[in-house]
Design an enzyme around this catalytic site. Structure first.
Site, short mmCIF file in Angstrom:
data_model
loop_
_atom_site.label_atom_id
_atom_site.label_comp_id
_atom_site.label_asym_id
_atom_site.label_seq_id
_atom_site.Cartn_x
_atom_site.Cartn_y
_atom_site.Cartn_z
N GLN A 1 13.67 15.55 -40.94
CA GLN A 1 14.83 14.71 -41.32
C GLN A 1 15.24 14.96 -42.77
O GLN A 1 16.43 14.91 -43.10
CB GLN A 1 14.45 13.24 -41.12
CG GLN A 1 15.64 12.29 -41.09
CD GLN A 1 16.35 12.26 -39.75
OE1 GLN A 1 15.72 12.22 -38.71
NE2 GLN A 1 17.67 12.29 -39.77
N LYS B 1 11.23 8.45 -41.02
CA LYS B 1 11.19 8.23 -39.58
C LYS B 1 10.21 7.10 -39.32
O LYS B 1 9.31 6.86 -40.13
CB LYS B 1 10.70 9.51 -38.86
CG LYS B 1 11.11 9.59 -37.42
CD LYS B 1 12.54 10.07 -37.23
CE LYS B 1 12.99 9.94 -35.80
NZ LYS B 1 14.32 10.55 -35.58
N GLY C 1 18.47 4.55 -34.68
CA GLY C 1 17.82 4.69 -33.37
C GLY C 1 17.24 6.08 -33.15
O GLY C 1 17.43 7.00 -33.96
N ASP C 2 16.50 6.23 -32.08
CA ASP C 2 15.97 7.52 -31.62
C ASP C 2 15.52 7.26 -30.18
O ASP C 2 16.02 6.31 -29.55
CB ASP C 2 14.80 7.99 -32.51
CG ASP C 2 14.38 9.43 -32.24
OD1 ASP C 2 15.13 10.35 -32.60
OD2 ASP C 2 13.31 9.66 -31.63
N THR D 1 25.77 12.43 -32.18
CA THR D 1 24.80 13.54 -32.14
C THR D 1 25.24 14.58 -31.10
O THR D 1 25.31 15.78 -31.39
CB THR D 1 23.39 13.02 -31.83
OG1 THR D 1 23.08 11.98 -32.74
CG2 THR D 1 22.36 14.13 -31.94
N ASN E 1 20.81 9.44 -24.79
CA ASN E 1 22.00 9.38 -25.65
C ASN E 1 22.53 10.78 -25.99
O ASN E 1 23.72 11.05 -25.85
CB ASN E 1 21.65 8.61 -26.93
CG ASN E 1 22.78 8.63 -27.92
OD1 ASN E 1 22.94 9.60 -28.67
ND2 ASN E 1 23.60 7.61 -27.91
N SER F 1 25.82 8.10 -39.11
CA SER F 1 25.06 6.95 -39.64
C SER F 1 25.41 6.72 -41.11
O SER F 1 25.56 5.58 -41.56
CB SER F 1 23.56 7.20 -39.53
OG SER F 1 23.10 6.83 -38.26
P1 NDP Z 1 16.84 8.76 -25.29
O1 NDP Z 1 15.68 7.85 -25.29
O2 NDP Z 1 18.21 8.19 -25.19
O3 NDP Z 1 16.69 9.88 -24.15
C1 NDP Z 1 15.61 10.75 -24.08
C2 NDP Z 1 15.74 11.52 -22.78
O4 NDP Z 1 14.76 12.55 -22.75
C3 NDP Z 1 15.51 10.68 -21.54
O5 NDP Z 1 16.32 11.16 -20.52
C4 NDP Z 1 14.04 10.90 -21.23
O6 NDP Z 1 13.70 10.71 -19.85
C5 NDP Z 1 13.94 12.36 -21.58
N1 NDP Z 1 12.56 12.69 -21.93
C6 NDP Z 1 11.76 12.09 -22.83
N2 NDP Z 1 10.55 12.65 -22.85
C7 NDP Z 1 10.61 13.64 -21.93
C8 NDP Z 1 9.68 14.59 -21.48
N3 NDP Z 1 8.44 14.65 -21.98
N4 NDP Z 1 10.09 15.47 -20.52
C9 NDP Z 1 11.35 15.41 -20.02
N5 NDP Z 1 12.26 14.53 -20.41
C10 NDP Z 1 11.89 13.65 -21.35
O7 NDP Z 1 16.70 9.63 -26.63
P2 NDP Z 1 17.82 10.43 -27.43
O8 NDP Z 1 18.76 11.07 -26.48
O9 NDP Z 1 18.32 9.54 -28.48
O10 NDP Z 1 16.94 11.54 -28.15
C11 NDP Z 1 16.64 12.79 -27.53
C12 NDP Z 1 16.19 13.77 -28.59
O11 NDP Z 1 17.22 13.91 -29.57
C13 NDP Z 1 14.93 13.38 -29.37
O12 NDP Z 1 14.25 14.55 -29.74
C14 NDP Z 1 15.51 12.74 -30.64
O13 NDP Z 1 14.60 12.75 -31.72
C15 NDP Z 1 16.71 13.65 -30.88
N6 NDP Z 1 17.76 13.09 -31.72
C16 NDP Z 1 18.40 11.92 -31.38
C17 NDP Z 1 19.43 11.47 -32.16
C18 NDP Z 1 20.25 10.28 -31.76
O14 NDP Z 1 21.27 10.03 -32.42
N7 NDP Z 1 19.90 9.55 -30.73
C19 NDP Z 1 19.78 12.11 -33.44
C20 NDP Z 1 19.10 13.38 -33.66
C21 NDP Z 1 18.10 13.81 -32.84
P3 NDP Z 1 13.18 9.28 -19.34
O15 NDP Z 1 14.41 8.43 -19.26
O16 NDP Z 1 12.57 9.56 -18.01
O17 NDP Z 1 12.19 8.81 -20.34
#
Ligand code: NDP
Length: 451
Positions: free
Chosen positions: A111, A126, A165-166, A209, A241, A384
Site C-alpha cells: 500500500q 492495512k 474497506g477490503d 478499483t 467488489n 478514497s
Molecule cells: P470482496 O470480499 O468483495 O471479494 C473477494 C472475492 O474473492 C469473493 O468473490 C471471494 O469469494 C473471492 N475469494 C476470496 N478468497 C478466495 C480464494 N482463496 N479463492 C477464490 N476466490 C476467493 O473483496 P474485494 O473485491 O474488495 O477484494 C478483492 C481483492 O482486491 C483483494 O486482494 C483486495 O485486497 C484487492 N483490492 C480491493 C480494493 C477495493 O477497493 N475493494 C482496492 C485494492 C485492492 P467468496 O465470496 O466465496 O469468499
C-alpha cells in the site's frame, strides 16, 4: 555485502510462516529497485530500505462481541501503520479468517508504494481481523464492527490514519464502523472512506478499483501499441467488489468478460457473464456462484474440487486479457502457462499480488503485457483520497467529475511506471517500473524528513 544482498539473505533465513507473503512482496521490491539503489548513494546513506521495510507500528488488539445466541466470541484485530512519509496512513480493513499479522504487513507494505504512485498525499497502512463475516447475521456484523471500533478509534483520525474497506469489508461494515466511531468520539470526522453516499461517501468509490483497473489496462495496451480490449474475450476471477466492477467496465467498453469465480468454484459463460444476475447473487443474496447455472443452464460451473493440482479453472479459458481479482497467489506458474497457451496477451491485476513470482516470470519471459496490482488497482485508494478531500471541504463531487479524475490518475500512473522503467534500463517492465517510481517518491520524502 550490498543492501540488496543483505536483505535477500535475511529473507532466505526467515522461517516465519505467517510472514511468507510479506517477504514475497518485499523480495520483489528489493530486486526491482536495485538499479535505483546502485545509481544514487543517498538511499544507502540514509538507510531508506532498512527503514521502509519495518512498519512504524503494529497494533494488535482483542475484539470481544456477543453473537445472536448470546455466546461471547473473541477475535483478534490489527492495524499496521506502515509509513506516513507522504501523508496520513491509508489502507483498507480486511475481515477474513486467514487474516494474520504477516498478511497485513504484506498488504500494508504494498500500500505504501501504491499510494505513492497515485501522486496523492497518503501514506500506507492495512488492518483487519480474523473475523469471518460469512454466515453472520446483520446484527452480528454490526456488533462485531462496534466492538472492533471500540479499540481501533484510539489510533485513527482524519489527519492520522484513515482506514477503508477490503475483502469482507464493504459499505455496510464501513457504515457500522463509522457509526461507532461517531458515538465514541462525538465527532463527525471523515475518518473512514468507502462510506455510504448518504453520510459522506464519494460517488463512484464502489466502482473505483474495478473501473481503474480497466482504465489502466486500456492505457497500457495503447502505450504498448497493442490491440484495445473492445470486442475481446476477457477472463476475470473473483466475484466481489473489484471483480464485479471490472466486469461492469469491460461490458461498458464493449469487451466480453466470460468468467468469474468465488472460493467454491468458477463460472464460464461464453456469451458474456450476466452482470445483473451476479450482483443479485453476490451483493443481495450473498450465495454461492453455483446458483448462476440455475438461470443460465448453458453456462458452466466448475467446482474447486474439479480443479487440477496447482491450477485454477478460470485461467484455463481462451482469452485476450486476464484480470485476477480475488486474492493473493491465486494465479500460479501452471495457470500462467495455461493462459499463454490459450492466447492471452495481457494480464492486469485487480487483487493484491494475485500472481505468484513464478507466474510473473512466465508472463515477463513471454512478453505478456503485465500490469502489477500496485499500479493497476490504485484507483480504489485514489477515489478514497477524493472522498477525504470532499469531506474536508464539505463538498460533493458529481459522478462524472470523480470518473474523469480517476481516469486521469490511472493514465498518469501508467505513464509514471513506463518512464521509471525506461529511466532505469528496464523498459517495458511494469513490475520494476512501478516499484522504482513508488519507492523513489517515498524514499525522497523520508530523506527530506530526517530520521
Ligand atoms: P470482496 O470480499 O468483495 O471479494 C473477494 C472475492 O474473492 C469473493 O468473490 C471471494 O469469494 C473471492 N475469494 C476470496 N478468497 C478466495 C480464494 N482463496 N479463492 C477464490 N476466490 C476467493 O473483496 P474485494 O473485491 O474488495 O477484494 C478483492 C481483492 O482486491 C483483494 O486482494 C483486495 O485486497 C484487492 N483490492 C480491493 C480494493 C477495493 O477497493 N475493494 C482496492 C485494492 C485492492 P467468496 O465470496 O466465496 O469468499
Amino acid at each position: 555485502m550490498s543492501i540488496v544482498q543483505n536483505d535477500i539473505k535475511k529473507l532466505e533465513t526467515s522461517n516465519c510462516d505467517q510472514d511468507k507473503v510479506f517477504y514475497q512482496a518485499m523480495e520483489e521490491v528489493i530486486y526491482s529497485i536495485s538499479p535505483l539503489l546502485e545509481s544514487d548513494e543517498k538511499y544507502k546513506k540514509y538507510a531508506v530500505l532498512e527503514r521502509l521495510v519495518v512498519p512504524d507500528r503494529v497494533i494488535k488488539f482483542k475484539v470481544t462481541w456477543l453473537d445472536d445466541n448470546n455466546n461471547i466470541q473473541v477475535n483478534t484485530g490489527y492495524r499496521v501503520q506502515f509509513n506516513n512519509a507522504l501523508g496520513p496512513y491509508k489502507g483498507g480493513l480486511r475481515f477474513h479468517p486467514s487474516v494474520n499479522e504477516g498478511i497485513l504487513k504484506f498488504l500494508g507494505f504494498e500500500q505504501i508504494l501504491k499510494n505513492a504512485l497515485t501522486g496523492l498525499p497518503i501514506g500506507g497502512a492495512k488492518g483487519g481481523s480474523d473475523f469471518d463475516p460469512k454466515g453472520k447475521s446483520d446484527f452480528e456484523i454490526m456488533k462485531f464492527c462496534s466492538a472492533f471500533m471500540t479499540e481501533l478509534h484510539k489510533y485513527i483520525g482524519p489527519r492520522i490514519d484513515v482506514p477503508a474497506g477490503d475483502i469482507g469489508v464493504g459499505s455496510r461494515e464501513i457504515g457500522y464502523l463509522f457509526g461507532e466511531y461517531k458515538k465514541i468520539t462525538s465527532s463527525y470526522d471523515g475518518v473512514l472512506t468507502g462510506k455510504p453516499y448518504m453520510f459522506g461517501g464519494s460517488l463512484m468509490r464502489p466502482e473505483a478499483t474495478g473501473y481503474g483497473v480497466v482504465y489502466f489496462t486500456q492505457t497500457m495496451l495503447d502505450m504498448e501499441n497493442k490491440e484495445s480490449l473492445v470486442g475481446k474475450i476477457c477472463t476475470v476471477s473473483g466475484a466481489g467488489n473489484v471483480a464485479l466492477h471490472v466486469i461492469e467496465k469491460l461490458l461498458h467498453i464493449g469487451a466480453i468478460p466470460v468468467s468469474c469465480s468465488d472460493s467454491q468454484g468458477t463460472i464460464y459463460d461464453s456469451r458474456g457473464v450476466d452482470l445483473e444476475l451476479l450482483k443479485e447473487l453476490k451483493l443481495e443474496k450473498r450465495v454461492s456462484l453455483e446458483r448462476y447455472i440455475e438461470v443460465h443452464t448453458e453456462a458452466k460451473y466448475i467446482p474447486v474440487s474439479d480443479y487440477n493440482q496447482g491450477e485454477h479453472a478460470v485461467w484455463n479459458i481462451q482469452c485476450y486479457a486476464a484480470f485476477p481479482c480475488a486474492t493473493q497467489n491465486e494465479l500460479t506458474e501452471l495457470d500462467a502457462l495455461n493462459l499463454i497457451a490459450n492466447g492471452c496477451t495481457c494480464v492486469s491485476e485487480g487483487a493484491n499480488m494475485p500472481s505468484t513470482p513464478e507466474a510473473i516470470d512466465v508472463f515477463l519471459n513471454h512478453q505478456v503485457c503485465f500490469a502489477p496490482a500496485k499500479a493497476a488497482n490504485a484507483g480504489g485508494v485514489a477515489v478514497s483520497e477524493f472522498e477525504m478531500s470532499q469531506n474536508a471541504s464539505m463538498q460533493r463531487w458529481s459522478f462524472e467529475k470523480v470518473d474523469s479524475k480517476l481516469k486521469n490518475i490511472m493514465q498518469q500512473i501508467c505513464k509514471r511506471v513506463v518512464l521509471a522503467a525506461r529511466d532505469y534500463g528496464v523498459e517495458g517492465n511494469y513490475v520494476d517500473g512501478a516499484n522504482i517510481a513508488g519507492f523513489k517518491k517515498v524514499a525522497d520524502a523520508m530523506i527530506a524528513e530526517g530520521i
